[in-house]
Write a protein that holds these residues in place. Structure first.
Motif, PDB file in Angstrom:
ATOM      1  N   ILE A 121      -6.845  24.338 -15.436  1.00  0.00           N
ATOM      2  CA  ILE A 121      -6.686  24.185 -16.561  1.00  0.00           C
ATOM      3  C   ILE A 121      -7.249  25.485 -17.209  1.00  0.00           C
ATOM      4  N   VAL A 122      -6.674  26.338 -18.117  1.00  0.00           N
ATOM      5  CA  VAL A 122      -7.498  27.484 -18.843  1.00  0.00           C
ATOM      6  C   VAL A 122      -7.542  26.957 -20.375  1.00  0.00           C
ATOM      7  N   LEU A 123      -8.816  26.742 -20.621  1.00  0.00           N
ATOM      8  CA  LEU A 123      -9.329  26.480 -22.142  1.00  0.00           C
ATOM      9  C   LEU A 123      -9.437  28.040 -22.548  1.00  0.00           C
ATOM     10  N   PRO A 124      -9.733  27.918 -23.971  1.00  0.00           N
ATOM     11  CA  PRO A 124     -10.009  29.328 -24.481  1.00  0.00           C
ATOM     12  C   PRO A 124     -11.178  30.091 -23.857  1.00  0.00           C
ATOM     13  N   GLY A 125     -10.882  31.231 -23.682  1.00  0.00           N
ATOM     14  CA  GLY A 125     -11.935  32.157 -23.104  1.00  0.00           C
ATOM     15  C   GLY A 125     -11.886  33.736 -23.341  1.00  0.00           C
ATOM     16  N   GLY A 126     -12.477  34.567 -22.857  1.00  0.00           N
ATOM     17  CA  GLY A 126     -12.296  35.897 -23.006  1.00  0.00           C
ATOM     18  C   GLY A 126     -11.902  36.486 -21.817  1.00  0.00           C
ATOM     19  N   ALA A 127     -12.115  37.904 -21.443  1.00  0.00           N
ATOM     20  CA  ALA A 127     -11.686  38.619 -20.571  1.00  0.00           C
ATOM     21  C   ALA A 127     -11.725  38.007 -19.135  1.00  0.00           C
ATOM     22  N   GLY A 128     -12.865  37.205 -18.816  1.00  0.00           N
ATOM     23  CA  GLY A 128     -13.160  36.600 -17.560  1.00  0.00           C
ATOM     24  C   GLY A 128     -12.114  35.556 -17.419  1.00  0.00           C
ATOM     25  N   SER A 129     -11.887  34.757 -18.328  1.00  0.00           N
ATOM     26  CA  SER A 129     -10.830  33.775 -18.203  1.00  0.00           C
ATOM     27  C   SER A 129      -9.281  34.136 -17.993  1.00  0.00           C
ATOM     28  N   LEU A 130      -9.205  35.568 -18.758  1.00  0.00           N
ATOM     29  CA  LEU A 130      -7.907  36.072 -18.561  1.00  0.00           C
ATOM     30  C   LEU A 130      -7.577  36.659 -17.175  1.00  0.00           C
ATOM     31  N   ASP A 131      -8.719  37.075 -16.888  1.00  0.00           N
ATOM     32  CA  ASP A 131      -8.659  37.694 -15.309  1.00  0.00           C
ATOM     33  C   ASP A 131      -8.400  36.507 -14.205  1.00  0.00           C
ATOM     34  N   GLU A 132      -9.017  35.264 -14.502  1.00  0.00           N
ATOM     35  CA  GLU A 132      -8.904  34.012 -13.547  1.00  0.00           C
ATOM     36  C   GLU A 132      -7.243  33.627 -13.739  1.00  0.00           C
ATOM     37  N   PHE A 133      -6.880  33.429 -15.143  1.00  0.00           N
ATOM     38  CA  PHE A 133      -5.787  33.155 -15.150  1.00  0.00           C
ATOM     39  C   PHE A 133      -4.450  34.123 -14.503  1.00  0.00           C
ATOM     40  N   PHE A 134      -4.562  35.380 -14.875  1.00  0.00           N
ATOM     41  CA  PHE A 134      -3.654  36.366 -14.183  1.00  0.00           C
ATOM     42  C   PHE A 134      -3.572  36.217 -12.805  1.00  0.00           C
ATOM     43  N   GLU A 135      -4.795  36.224 -12.144  1.00  0.00           N
ATOM     44  CA  GLU A 135      -5.010  36.169 -10.719  1.00  0.00           C
ATOM     45  C   GLU A 135      -4.405  34.940 -10.043  1.00  0.00           C
ATOM     46  N   VAL A 136      -4.275  33.782 -10.690  1.00  0.00           N
ATOM     47  CA  VAL A 136      -3.833  32.552 -10.125  1.00  0.00           C
ATOM     48  C   VAL A 136      -2.237  32.675 -10.483  1.00  0.00           C
ATOM     49  N   LEU A 137      -1.885  33.195 -11.831  1.00  0.00           N
ATOM     50  CA  LEU A 137      -0.570  33.262 -11.988  1.00  0.00           C
ATOM     51  C   LEU A 137       0.088  34.267 -11.058  1.00  0.00           C
ATOM     52  N   THR A 138      -0.524  35.526 -10.857  1.00  0.00           N
ATOM     53  CA  THR A 138      -0.077  36.525  -9.697  1.00  0.00           C
ATOM     54  C   THR A 138       0.222  35.632  -8.403  1.00  0.00           C
ATOM     55  N   TRP A 139      -0.687  35.026  -7.945  1.00  0.00           N
ATOM     56  CA  TRP A 139      -0.547  34.272  -6.600  1.00  0.00           C
ATOM     57  C   TRP A 139       0.753  33.547  -6.776  1.00  0.00           C
ATOM     58  N   ALA A 140       0.864  32.495  -7.738  1.00  0.00           N
ATOM     59  CA  ALA A 140       1.957  31.908  -7.788  1.00  0.00           C
ATOM     60  C   ALA A 140       3.175  32.479  -7.900  1.00  0.00           C
ATOM     61  N   GLN A 141       3.374  33.802  -8.578  1.00  0.00           N
ATOM     62  CA  GLN A 141       4.447  34.567  -8.653  1.00  0.00           C
ATOM     63  C   GLN A 141       4.730  35.101  -7.461  1.00  0.00           C
ATOM     64  N   LEU A 142       3.905  35.283  -6.430  1.00  0.00           N
ATOM     65  CA  LEU A 142       4.007  35.711  -4.921  1.00  0.00           C
ATOM     66  C   LEU A 142       4.196  34.712  -4.052  1.00  0.00           C
ATOM     67  N   GLU A 143       4.115  33.339  -4.448  1.00  0.00           N
ATOM     68  CA  GLU A 143       4.388  32.328  -3.841  1.00  0.00           C
ATOM     69  C   GLU A 143       3.530  32.200  -2.684  1.00  0.00           C
ATOM     70  N   LEU A 144       2.062  32.344  -3.128  1.00  0.00           N
ATOM     71  CA  LEU A 144       1.031  32.048  -2.481  1.00  0.00           C
ATOM     72  C   LEU A 144       0.559  30.684  -2.507  1.00  0.00           C
ATOM     73  N   HIS A 145       0.767  30.085  -3.599  1.00  0.00           N
ATOM     74  CA  HIS A 145       0.493  28.832  -3.876  1.00  0.00           C
ATOM     75  C   HIS A 145       1.245  28.194  -4.864  1.00  0.00           C
ATOM     76  N   SER A 146       1.417  26.798  -5.184  1.00  0.00           N
ATOM     77  CA  SER A 146       2.240  26.046  -6.146  1.00  0.00           C
ATOM     78  C   SER A 146       1.441  25.135  -6.964  1.00  0.00           C
ATOM     79  N   LYS A 147       0.112  25.268  -7.034  1.00  0.00           N
ATOM     80  CA  LYS A 147      -0.826  24.486  -7.814  1.00  0.00           C
ATOM     81  C   LYS A 147      -0.497  24.590  -9.254  1.00  0.00           C
TER      82      LYS A 147
END
Length: 183
Positions: free
Chosen positions: A104-130
């Protein structure tokens, strides 16, 4: 059934709107009420501290991960159920991700965006389906959602990118969604 753990990415600041802290507090309590363990960045400030204190006050388990260099800056919350200190940010993110079944991503700054984009990219690459949820408190994530539409419109991602995360407008909507997604 194994206990579920939910990773929450959020700001180490409270932000300008009281609704952000209210949502973080409600989310911590909701996770505990569902019997889900909170996995987060182990800080005791900002939205991080609010979600953790709320989960603890509601009797929930808490699993915090913080790198050595942020122990003082983010006021490492050492009274968690489990408190892990890592050497760096990369290790922190890996440990948090590996110990959760959803994000779950609540409001946040650059660190939260970094974390979101990392897990989103991993999902896009089919490395996870969480499941990944953007908790869109007060429409905080509207510009990010518009950016996703722009990325797709400009041909840098397939429209399926937007199927890799779910936008929820409230804590109740988020917990309802995750109950189904994790069953």
């Amino acid at each position: 059934m194994t206990k579920r753990s939910i990773c929450v990415y959020c700001g180490s600041r409270e932000g300008e709107k009281a609704a952000y802290k209210t949502a973080a507090t409600a989310l911590g309590a909701a996770l505990a009420d569902e019997g889900w363990r909170l996995v987060y960045g182990a800080g005791d400030i900002g939205l991080m501290g609010a979600v953790a204190r709320s989960a603890q006050n509601a009797g929930g388990e808490t699993f915090g991960v913080i790198p050595t260099h942020l122990l003082k800056k983010e006021v490492g919350k050492v009274d968690l159920t489990e408190f892990i200190v890592t050497e760096n940010m990369h290790e922190r993110k890996k440990v948090m991700f590996m110990n959760a079944q959803a994000i779950i991503v609540l409001p946040g700054g650059a660190g939260s965006l970094d974390e979101f984009f990392e897990v989103l990219t991993w999902a896009q690459l089919e490395l996870h389906s969480k499941p990944i949820v953007l908790l869109n408190v007060e429409n905080y994530w509207a510009p990010l959602i518009a950016l996703m539409d722009h990325i797709i419109a400009e041909g840098f991602a397939d429209p399926s990118l937007k199927t890799l995360f779910t936008v929820c407008m409230s804590v109740d909507e988020t917990t309802d969604y995750l109950r189904g997604a994790l069953s």
